[in-house]
Scaffold this motif. Structure first.
Motif, PDB file in Angstrom:
ATOM      1  N   ILE A 147      17.385 -17.132  10.764  1.00  0.00           N
ATOM      2  CA  ILE A 147      16.468 -17.502  11.456  1.00  0.00           C
ATOM      3  C   ILE A 147      16.178 -16.344  12.467  1.00  0.00           C
ATOM      4  O   ILE A 147      16.976 -15.535  12.674  1.00  0.00           O
ATOM      5  CB  ILE A 147      16.993 -18.814  12.740  1.00  0.00           C
ATOM      6  N   ASN A 148      14.769 -16.291  12.809  1.00  0.00           N
ATOM      7  CA  ASN A 148      14.599 -15.015  13.673  1.00  0.00           C
ATOM      8  C   ASN A 148      14.974 -15.194  15.166  1.00  0.00           C
ATOM      9  O   ASN A 148      14.495 -16.510  15.642  1.00  0.00           O
ATOM     10  CB  ASN A 148      13.016 -15.125  13.647  1.00  0.00           C
ATOM     11  N   LEU A 149      15.477 -14.238  15.750  1.00  0.00           N
ATOM     12  CA  LEU A 149      16.012 -14.338  17.142  1.00  0.00           C
ATOM     13  C   LEU A 149      15.057 -13.443  17.896  1.00  0.00           C
ATOM     14  O   LEU A 149      14.608 -12.410  17.761  1.00  0.00           O
ATOM     15  CB  LEU A 149      17.460 -13.723  17.266  1.00  0.00           C
ATOM     16  N   LEU A 152      10.738 -17.295   8.264  1.00  0.00           N
ATOM     17  CA  LEU A 152      11.835 -17.660   8.662  1.00  0.00           C
ATOM     18  C   LEU A 152      11.220 -18.535  10.068  1.00  0.00           C
ATOM     19  O   LEU A 152      10.198 -18.027  10.757  1.00  0.00           O
ATOM     20  CB  LEU A 152      12.876 -16.875   9.177  1.00  0.00           C
ATOM     21  N   PRO A 153      11.635 -19.438  10.781  1.00  0.00           N
ATOM     22  CA  PRO A 153      11.517 -20.061  12.060  1.00  0.00           C
ATOM     23  C   PRO A 153      11.989 -19.208  13.024  1.00  0.00           C
ATOM     24  O   PRO A 153      12.762 -18.035  12.866  1.00  0.00           O
ATOM     25  CB  PRO A 153      12.107 -21.405  11.898  1.00  0.00           C
ATOM     26  N   VAL A 154      11.751 -19.365  14.347  1.00  0.00           N
ATOM     27  CA  VAL A 154      12.027 -18.296  15.590  1.00  0.00           C
ATOM     28  C   VAL A 154      13.045 -19.316  16.624  1.00  0.00           C
ATOM     29  O   VAL A 154      12.755 -20.445  16.758  1.00  0.00           O
ATOM     30  CB  VAL A 154      10.940 -17.949  16.180  1.00  0.00           C
ATOM     31  N   VAL A 187      13.621 -23.480  18.210  1.00  0.00           N
ATOM     32  CA  VAL A 187      14.397 -24.076  19.005  1.00  0.00           C
ATOM     33  C   VAL A 187      14.295 -23.000  20.309  1.00  0.00           C
ATOM     34  O   VAL A 187      14.134 -21.683  20.107  1.00  0.00           O
ATOM     35  CB  VAL A 187      16.015 -24.088  18.547  1.00  0.00           C
ATOM     36  N   HIS A 188      14.307 -23.524  21.515  1.00  0.00           N
ATOM     37  CA  HIS A 188      14.086 -22.616  23.009  1.00  0.00           C
ATOM     38  C   HIS A 188      14.938 -23.052  23.721  1.00  0.00           C
ATOM     39  O   HIS A 188      15.208 -24.305  23.920  1.00  0.00           O
ATOM     40  CB  HIS A 188      12.609 -22.739  23.266  1.00  0.00           C
ATOM     41  N   ILE A 189      16.083 -22.009  24.104  1.00  0.00           N
ATOM     42  CA  ILE A 189      17.267 -22.376  25.202  1.00  0.00           C
ATOM     43  C   ILE A 189      16.997 -21.529  26.275  1.00  0.00           C
ATOM     44  O   ILE A 189      16.993 -20.386  26.126  1.00  0.00           O
ATOM     45  CB  ILE A 189      18.464 -22.614  24.458  1.00  0.00           C
ATOM     46  N   ASP A 190      16.841 -22.122  27.496  1.00  0.00           N
ATOM     47  CA  ASP A 190      16.400 -21.273  28.690  1.00  0.00           C
ATOM     48  C   ASP A 190      17.820 -21.505  29.465  1.00  0.00           C
ATOM     49  O   ASP A 190      18.146 -22.681  29.998  1.00  0.00           O
ATOM     50  CB  ASP A 190      15.240 -22.005  29.367  1.00  0.00           C
ATOM     51  N   LEU A 191      18.409 -20.380  29.935  1.00  0.00           N
ATOM     52  CA  LEU A 191      19.590 -20.405  30.453  1.00  0.00           C
ATOM     53  C   LEU A 191      19.655 -20.337  31.961  1.00  0.00           C
ATOM     54  O   LEU A 191      19.137 -19.342  32.337  1.00  0.00           O
ATOM     55  CB  LEU A 191      20.383 -19.206  29.962  1.00  0.00           C
ATOM     56  N   PHE A 198      14.989  -8.553  22.836  1.00  0.00           N
ATOM     57  CA  PHE A 198      15.656  -8.370  21.600  1.00  0.00           C
ATOM     58  C   PHE A 198      15.093  -9.091  20.434  1.00  0.00           C
ATOM     59  O   PHE A 198      14.573 -10.185  20.587  1.00  0.00           O
ATOM     60  CB  PHE A 198      17.248  -8.568  21.604  1.00  0.00           C
ATOM     61  N   LYS A 199      14.669  -8.571  19.298  1.00  0.00           N
ATOM     62  CA  LYS A 199      14.264  -9.173  18.258  1.00  0.00           C
ATOM     63  C   LYS A 199      15.324  -8.888  16.934  1.00  0.00           C
ATOM     64  O   LYS A 199      15.834  -7.931  16.705  1.00  0.00           O
ATOM     65  CB  LYS A 199      12.852  -8.566  17.900  1.00  0.00           C
ATOM     66  N   SER A 200      15.463  -9.936  16.218  1.00  0.00           N
ATOM     67  CA  SER A 200      16.202  -9.698  14.781  1.00  0.00           C
ATOM     68  C   SER A 200      15.831  -8.449  14.025  1.00  0.00           C
ATOM     69  O   SER A 200      14.430  -8.247  13.881  1.00  0.00           O
ATOM     70  CB  SER A 200      16.026 -10.900  14.040  1.00  0.00           C
ATOM     71  N   ARG A 201      16.438  -7.551  13.607  1.00  0.00           N
ATOM     72  CA  ARG A 201      16.108  -6.430  13.042  1.00  0.00           C
ATOM     73  C   ARG A 201      15.730  -6.837  11.498  1.00  0.00           C
ATOM     74  O   ARG A 201      14.698  -6.123  11.096  1.00  0.00           O
ATOM     75  CB  ARG A 201      17.167  -5.393  12.964  1.00  0.00           C
TER      76      ARG A 201
END
Length: 305
Positions: free
Chosen positions: A113-115, A78-80, A168-172, A69-72
């Motif tokens: 922020i871009n997702l 913006l940062p990611v 920022v990177h969060i790995d679940l 998914f990417k921000s529409r």
């Protein structure tokens, strides 16, 4: 104590060859559906987000498309924020926690922020409820150039164009009882090493980057999650899974050196979550919610600092 005492494939002290890997693969059975449980949710969310197909896995006669998914409203100024789930397919809340974040919280970050979110990096392993891919390779030790894992290589290619803009990177992830009963014995057997039993922590914890620790960031995530589920205590040695506890619920690994997903960028803020779904004190719903809350807390902290 040798690996053969716990695992039925291979010869103690000898790494697996092709025959042992084929024997291992023959034992893996499909237990759930990536199409029904993951792709259907992606399709439901597609009208609200840009969905990109970033890879295609082929194992025998099976094929698996990989989606992110990417921000529409993506903006280059913006940062990611990078969110990854399902690197280990058996870790269910990593997948469904990421999807829950997208559904319930992602809209809150529009224009801020871009997702970029890859919710199920290892779909073959998701269906088998396994840690490895079909080639008996752990994708979460394979995030490096010329990766032997197609899952890891595909994600690296997806992230490469924006890697220098990831804030920022969060790995679940999850730590489960099967880590000790199945996956660590299998690893020891595969590599021809002795299996040394360990202790599964009861509760949620985080893995910070030992090369670039961010203790305040980690504690902000812990503070958000402990409202939903309990935090893992240190064991009698002051450790969690063999690593010294740096702060309540936090240990540290050299992420990039180990080829871990959380180390694929130079993001200022990065962490790996570890939920414990086998605890009698946690439900599947709590685990998914804890993952989503961790993502929110991580992005909120990064934006505020």
């Amino acid at each position: 104590m040798n690996a053969q005492a716990f695992y039925p494939i291979g010869t103690p002290g000898q790494p697996w060859g092709d025959a042992e890997k084929a024997q291992w693969l023959s034992r893996q059975t499909r237990q759930r559906s990536y199409a029904d449980e993951v792709l259907s949710v992606i399709e439901r969310l597609r009208p609200r987000f840009d969905v990109v197909e970033y890879g295609w896995l082929e194992y025998g006669t099976e094929t698996f498309p990989l989606f992110a998914f990417k921000s529409r409203d993506w903006r280059d100024d913006l940062p990611v924020a990078l969110v990854t789930g399902g690197v280990h397919g058996y870790e269910s809340s990593g997948v469904h926690g990421a999807l829950q974040f997208i559904d319930r919280h992602a809209d809150e970050y529009a224009g801020r922020i871009n997702l970029l979110i890859a919710p199920c990096i290892s779909p073959w392993a998701y269906e088998r409820i396994h840690r490895w891919n079909a080639n008996a390779i752990d994708p979460n030790r394979s995030f490096r150039n010329d990766s032997p894992a197609a899952e890891s290589a595909a994600l690296l290619q997806l992230v490469a164009p924006v890697s220098d803009r990831v804030l920022v990177h969060i790995d679940l992830h999850e730590t489960t009882d099967s880590d000790e009963s199945e996956f660590r014995p299998a690893l020891a057997a595969r590599d021809g090493k002795p299996f040394e039993p360990g202790e599964i922590p009861d509760g949620f914890y985080l893995v910070d980057d030992s090369e670039h620790p961010q203790p305040e960031f980690q504690q902000a995530v812990i503070a958000a999650v402990e409202k939903i589920t309990h935090i893992a205590p240190a064991d009698a040695n002051g450790e969690i899974i063999g690593s010294t506890v740096a702060a309540p619920g936090v240990i540290r690994y050299p992420l990039k050196q180990l080829g871990l997903c959380a180390g694929i960028t130079d993001a200022t803020y990065k962490t790996t979550t570890e939920v414990y779904p086998d605890s009698p004190r946690a439900s599947a719903e709590q685990c998914n919610a804890a993952q989503a809350a961790a993502v929110c807390a991580a992005i909120d902290f990064a934006l505020a600092h």
